[in-house]
Design an enzyme around this catalytic site. Structure first.
Site, PDB file in Angstrom:
ATOM      1  N   ARG A 272       0.844  -1.202   0.000  1.00  0.00           N
ATOM      2  CA  ARG A 272       0.000   0.000   0.000  1.00  0.00           C
ATOM      3  C   ARG A 272       0.879   1.253   0.000  1.00  0.00           C
ATOM      4  O   ARG A 272       0.566   2.230  -0.664  1.00  0.00           O
ATOM      5  CB  ARG A 272      -0.916  -0.018   1.227  1.00  0.00           C
TER       6      ARG A 272
ATOM      7  N   ILE B 245      -8.498   4.484   0.701  1.00  0.00           N
ATOM      8  CA  ILE B 245      -8.019   5.343   1.781  1.00  0.00           C
ATOM      9  C   ILE B 245      -6.560   5.658   1.481  1.00  0.00           C
ATOM     10  O   ILE B 245      -5.758   4.749   1.258  1.00  0.00           O
ATOM     11  CB  ILE B 245      -8.176   4.657   3.148  1.00  0.00           C
TER      12      ILE B 245
ATOM     13  N   HIS C 214     -19.048  12.740   0.533  1.00  0.00           N
ATOM     14  CA  HIS C 214     -19.492  11.567   1.293  1.00  0.00           C
ATOM     15  C   HIS C 214     -21.019  11.537   1.335  1.00  0.00           C
ATOM     16  O   HIS C 214     -21.650  12.575   1.594  1.00  0.00           O
ATOM     17  CB  HIS C 214     -18.932  11.607   2.716  1.00  0.00           C
TER      18      HIS C 214
END
Length: 188
Positions: free
Chosen positions: A64, A91, A108
């Protein structure tokens, strides 16, 4: 104002920004649209609009951290004033946030701080609230945290499904994103 938009899916919020720019409602430059995987409809929409696109495929990196560093470098290469996370379902690290401190805008589908995370619509319905909505905020290193810029309420109607509610929230979210970008562009 120069923006980079990050998408993971269909890019419906992105399309509202593209339309607002083309219609003269938004005075900004979409420098590029990036995705975390190949084949997203958001990239197709962007190509059809003549925008530069790029992919930093999450699955092409062993860790990641390496993916995040590659994404950070690619976005930085466009020197954006604002990075827009528009349905970007990854994320990012604290390092990415730090590179774009106070410049990373997120949408969101809930009235934050309530119902953060990937399932805001489902979680709001499961909790039994009568009103939910959408939020535009500056992202920080938390999940759907950071200073709230704007919100719009959407009532949960009798008989709503997660899909029907989410479609109504998306309509409000598109409007809210365009209005927020217009205000930011006017202030820059």
């Amino acid at each position: 104002m120069r923006i980079v938009v990050l998408v993971s899916g269909t890019g419906s919020n992105l399309q509202s920004v593209i339309d607002a720019v083309k219609g003269g409602e938004l005075d900004l430059d979409i420098a590029a649209v990036g995705a975390d995987r190949e084949g997203t409809y958001g990239l197709e929409r962007s190509s059809e609009a003549g925008l530069e696109t790029f992919v930093v495929n999450f699955n092409s990196f062993p860790t990641r951290d390496e993916w995040d560093a590659a994404l950070t470098a690619r976005v930085e290469s466009y020197a954006p004033d604002v990075v827009v996370s528009s349905g970007f379902m990854r994320i990012v690290s604290a390092d990415f946030i730090a590179a774009f401190d106070g410049k990373y805008l997120n949408t969101h589908p809930a009235l934050l701080p309530a119902f953060p995370g990937a399932h805001g619509v489902r979680d709001a319905m499961a909790y039994g609230v009568k009103v939910t909505g959408c939020t535009v905020h500056w992202a920080d290193a938390g999940v759907d945290t950071g200073p709230i810029i704007a919100q719009e309420a959407v009532a949960i109607e009798p008989g709503d499904t997660e899909e029907s509610l989410h479609e109504r929230i998306k309509i409000a979210e598109r409007r809210l994103l365009v209005n927020t970008l217009a205000a930011l562009a006017a202030a820059s």
